[in-house]
Design a protein around this motif. Structure first.
Motif, PDB file in Angstrom:
ATOM      1  N   GLY A 155       6.308 -18.037  -3.473  1.00  0.00           N
ATOM      2  CA  GLY A 155       6.980 -16.262  -3.366  1.00  0.00           C
ATOM      3  C   GLY A 155       7.577 -15.803  -2.519  1.00  0.00           C
ATOM      4  O   GLY A 155       7.974 -15.631  -2.556  1.00  0.00           O
ATOM      5  N   VAL A 156       6.987 -16.045  -1.170  1.00  0.00           N
ATOM      6  CA  VAL A 156       7.098 -15.804  -0.401  1.00  0.00           C
ATOM      7  C   VAL A 156       8.537 -16.920   0.175  1.00  0.00           C
ATOM      8  O   VAL A 156       9.338 -16.033   0.499  1.00  0.00           O
ATOM      9  CB  VAL A 156       6.156 -15.914   1.069  1.00  0.00           C
ATOM     10  CG1 VAL A 156       6.699 -15.740   2.376  1.00  0.00           C
ATOM     11  CG2 VAL A 156       5.122 -15.325   0.437  1.00  0.00           C
ATOM     12  N   THR A 157       8.458 -17.538   0.340  1.00  0.00           N
ATOM     13  CA  THR A 157       9.902 -19.072   0.137  1.00  0.00           C
ATOM     14  C   THR A 157      11.246 -18.062  -0.450  1.00  0.00           C
ATOM     15  O   THR A 157      12.119 -18.187   0.577  1.00  0.00           O
ATOM     16  CB  THR A 157       9.644 -20.388   0.097  1.00  0.00           C
ATOM     17  OG1 THR A 157       8.643 -20.580   0.520  1.00  0.00           O
ATOM     18  CG2 THR A 157      10.267 -21.428  -0.058  1.00  0.00           C
ATOM     19  N   LEU A 158      10.739 -17.920  -1.889  1.00  0.00           N
ATOM     20  CA  LEU A 158      11.862 -16.961  -2.442  1.00  0.00           C
ATOM     21  C   LEU A 158      12.538 -16.153  -2.231  1.00  0.00           C
ATOM     22  O   LEU A 158      13.949 -15.865  -2.501  1.00  0.00           O
ATOM     23  CB  LEU A 158      11.787 -17.560  -4.354  1.00  0.00           C
ATOM     24  CG  LEU A 158      12.172 -17.075  -4.991  1.00  0.00           C
ATOM     25  CD1 LEU A 158      13.183 -18.237  -5.196  1.00  0.00           C
ATOM     26  CD2 LEU A 158      11.658 -16.953  -6.090  1.00  0.00           C
ATOM     27  N   SER A 172      24.929 -17.467   9.155  1.00  0.00           N
ATOM     28  CA  SER A 172      24.363 -17.937  10.329  1.00  0.00           C
ATOM     29  C   SER A 172      23.184 -17.828   9.130  1.00  0.00           C
ATOM     30  O   SER A 172      22.021 -18.297   9.763  1.00  0.00           O
ATOM     31  CB  SER A 172      25.204 -17.436  11.234  1.00  0.00           C
ATOM     32  OG  SER A 172      24.701 -16.391  11.171  1.00  0.00           O
ATOM     33  N   VAL A 173      22.671 -16.127   8.477  1.00  0.00           N
ATOM     34  CA  VAL A 173      21.576 -15.801   8.090  1.00  0.00           C
ATOM     35  C   VAL A 173      21.287 -16.555   7.168  1.00  0.00           C
ATOM     36  O   VAL A 173      19.635 -17.174   7.592  1.00  0.00           O
ATOM     37  CB  VAL A 173      21.666 -14.335   8.244  1.00  0.00           C
ATOM     38  CG1 VAL A 173      20.576 -14.018   7.356  1.00  0.00           C
ATOM     39  CG2 VAL A 173      22.121 -13.409   9.137  1.00  0.00           C
ATOM     40  N   VAL A 174      21.971 -17.015   6.140  1.00  0.00           N
ATOM     41  CA  VAL A 174      22.034 -18.324   5.180  1.00  0.00           C
ATOM     42  C   VAL A 174      21.130 -19.174   5.406  1.00  0.00           C
ATOM     43  O   VAL A 174      20.124 -20.448   5.632  1.00  0.00           O
ATOM     44  CB  VAL A 174      22.866 -18.742   4.020  1.00  0.00           C
ATOM     45  CG1 VAL A 174      22.885 -19.364   3.351  1.00  0.00           C
ATOM     46  CG2 VAL A 174      23.239 -17.275   3.670  1.00  0.00           C
ATOM     47  N   LYS A 175      21.317 -20.021   6.514  1.00  0.00           N
ATOM     48  CA  LYS A 175      21.659 -21.640   7.774  1.00  0.00           C
ATOM     49  C   LYS A 175      19.759 -20.651   8.066  1.00  0.00           C
ATOM     50  O   LYS A 175      19.344 -22.004   8.095  1.00  0.00           O
ATOM     51  CB  LYS A 175      22.933 -22.300   8.751  1.00  0.00           C
ATOM     52  CG  LYS A 175      23.487 -21.961   8.384  1.00  0.00           C
ATOM     53  CD  LYS A 175      24.180 -22.867   8.903  1.00  0.00           C
ATOM     54  CE  LYS A 175      25.614 -23.065   8.200  1.00  0.00           C
ATOM     55  NZ  LYS A 175      26.306 -23.605   9.395  1.00  0.00           N
ATOM     56  N   LEU A 176      19.785 -20.158   8.504  1.00  0.00           N
ATOM     57  CA  LEU A 176      18.667 -19.665   9.102  1.00  0.00           C
ATOM     58  C   LEU A 176      17.346 -19.336   8.523  1.00  0.00           C
ATOM     59  O   LEU A 176      16.180 -20.083   8.827  1.00  0.00           O
ATOM     60  CB  LEU A 176      18.774 -18.795  10.538  1.00  0.00           C
ATOM     61  CG  LEU A 176      17.249 -18.345  11.112  1.00  0.00           C
ATOM     62  CD1 LEU A 176      16.843 -18.854  12.294  1.00  0.00           C
ATOM     63  CD2 LEU A 176      17.538 -16.713  11.497  1.00  0.00           C
ATOM     64  N   GLY A 177      17.359 -18.705   7.726  1.00  0.00           N
ATOM     65  CA  GLY A 177      16.875 -18.804   6.057  1.00  0.00           C
ATOM     66  C   GLY A 177      16.284 -20.048   5.662  1.00  0.00           C
ATOM     67  O   GLY A 177      15.333 -20.650   5.814  1.00  0.00           O
ATOM     68  N   ALA A 178      17.664 -21.207   5.339  1.00  0.00           N
ATOM     69  CA  ALA A 178      17.344 -22.513   4.884  1.00  0.00           C
ATOM     70  C   ALA A 178      16.554 -22.998   5.687  1.00  0.00           C
ATOM     71  O   ALA A 178      15.141 -23.393   5.623  1.00  0.00           O
ATOM     72  CB  ALA A 178      18.556 -23.044   4.643  1.00  0.00           C
ATOM     73  N   TYR A 179      16.622 -23.060   6.892  1.00  0.00           N
ATOM     74  CA  TYR A 179      15.554 -24.268   8.079  1.00  0.00           C
ATOM     75  C   TYR A 179      14.262 -23.547   8.040  1.00  0.00           C
ATOM     76  O   TYR A 179      12.737 -23.640   8.352  1.00  0.00           O
ATOM     77  CB  TYR A 179      16.202 -23.561   9.808  1.00  0.00           C
ATOM     78  CG  TYR A 179      17.428 -24.563   9.696  1.00  0.00           C
ATOM     79  CD1 TYR A 179      18.022 -25.902   8.875  1.00  0.00           C
ATOM     80  CD2 TYR A 179      18.145 -23.911  10.208  1.00  0.00           C
ATOM     81  CE1 TYR A 179      19.218 -26.300   9.189  1.00  0.00           C
ATOM     82  CE2 TYR A 179      19.966 -24.369  10.751  1.00  0.00           C
ATOM     83  CZ  TYR A 179      20.332 -25.299   9.524  1.00  0.00           C
ATOM     84  OH  TYR A 179      21.560 -26.132   9.944  1.00  0.00           O
ATOM     85  N   LEU A 180      14.251 -22.135   7.972  1.00  0.00           N
ATOM     86  CA  LEU A 180      12.996 -21.198   7.914  1.00  0.00           C
ATOM     87  C   LEU A 180      12.194 -21.667   6.872  1.00  0.00           C
ATOM     88  O   LEU A 180      10.606 -22.111   7.293  1.00  0.00           O
ATOM     89  CB  LEU A 180      13.228 -19.733   8.261  1.00  0.00           C
ATOM     90  CG  LEU A 180      13.357 -19.226   9.646  1.00  0.00           C
ATOM     91  CD1 LEU A 180      12.992 -18.092   9.572  1.00  0.00           C
ATOM     92  CD2 LEU A 180      12.156 -19.638  10.471  1.00  0.00           C
ATOM     93  N   VAL A 181      12.886 -22.113   5.831  1.00  0.00           N
ATOM     94  CA  VAL A 181      11.785 -22.768   4.393  1.00  0.00           C
ATOM     95  C   VAL A 181      11.830 -24.149   4.753  1.00  0.00           C
ATOM     96  O   VAL A 181      10.534 -24.564   3.905  1.00  0.00           O
ATOM     97  CB  VAL A 181      13.163 -22.525   3.262  1.00  0.00           C
ATOM     98  CG1 VAL A 181      12.489 -22.532   2.106  1.00  0.00           C
ATOM     99  CG2 VAL A 181      13.057 -20.581   3.413  1.00  0.00           C
ATOM    100  N   PHE A 182      12.747 -24.960   5.283  1.00  0.00           N
ATOM    101  CA  PHE A 182      12.369 -26.274   4.835  1.00  0.00           C
ATOM    102  C   PHE A 182      11.222 -26.195   5.976  1.00  0.00           C
ATOM    103  O   PHE A 182      10.138 -26.773   6.057  1.00  0.00           O
ATOM    104  CB  PHE A 182      13.253 -26.869   5.896  1.00  0.00           C
ATOM    105  CG  PHE A 182      14.415 -27.375   4.695  1.00  0.00           C
ATOM    106  CD1 PHE A 182      13.283 -27.634   2.525  1.00  0.00           C
ATOM    107  CD2 PHE A 182      15.183 -27.056   4.805  1.00  0.00           C
ATOM    108  CE1 PHE A 182      15.017 -27.412   2.479  1.00  0.00           C
ATOM    109  CE2 PHE A 182      16.923 -27.556   3.417  1.00  0.00           C
ATOM    110  CZ  PHE A 182      16.147 -27.105   2.143  1.00  0.00           C
ATOM    111  N   LEU A 183      10.928 -25.356   6.728  1.00  0.00           N
ATOM    112  CA  LEU A 183      10.347 -25.878   8.117  1.00  0.00           C
ATOM    113  C   LEU A 183       8.739 -25.625   7.950  1.00  0.00           C
ATOM    114  O   LEU A 183       7.609 -25.829   7.718  1.00  0.00           O
ATOM    115  CB  LEU A 183      10.600 -25.138   9.693  1.00  0.00           C
ATOM    116  CG  LEU A 183       8.850 -24.567  10.561  1.00  0.00           C
ATOM    117  CD1 LEU A 183       8.919 -26.035  11.087  1.00  0.00           C
ATOM    118  CD2 LEU A 183       9.149 -23.902  11.414  1.00  0.00           C
TER     119      LEU A 183
END
Length: 107
Positions: free
Chosen positions: A42-45, A58-69
């Motif tokens: 839920g937090v990831t979503l 850039s924020v979308v990419k950062l969000g995706a990187y944080l989610v994958f990490l």
């Protein structure tokens, strides 16, 4: 545009709520770990929702990187915890997978 994402926000809130409910009301450790994972999803979503609605690439990419990490760390954490608990259960250090028994409380 943002109103189209409201179901995603509702789904994230429901997942977080179900995960917290499962953590509070379950005594079985494996069920608690599964509830923690539901809450984490839920937090990831929610992170992906916030990154997507910002509109900046850039924020979308950062969000995706944080989610994958975060997903990678959660997988490693759960694998280690479950393997230790199952080892303890197999070696008869635990008679049941209950939170009270690990704390040393008598039922």
């Amino acid at each position: 545009m943002i109103l189209g994402y409201v179901p995603i926000l509702i789904a994230a809130a429901v997942l977080i709520g179900l995960g917290i409910w499962g953590l509070v009301f379950n005594k079985n450790i494996v069920k608690m770990l599964l509830s923690l994972e539901v809450s984490f999803n839920g937090v990831t979503l929610l992170i992906l929702y916030l990154a997507t609605t910002s509109g900046l690439i850039s924020v979308v990419k950062l969000g995706a990187y944080l989610v994958f990490l975060g997903i990678g760390l959660a997988i490693g954490e759960i694998a280690i915890i479950v393997s230790v608990i199952l080892y303890m259960f197999k070696e008869r250090m635990l008679e049941e997978l209950s939170q009270d028994e690990i704390r040393g409380e008598e039922s």
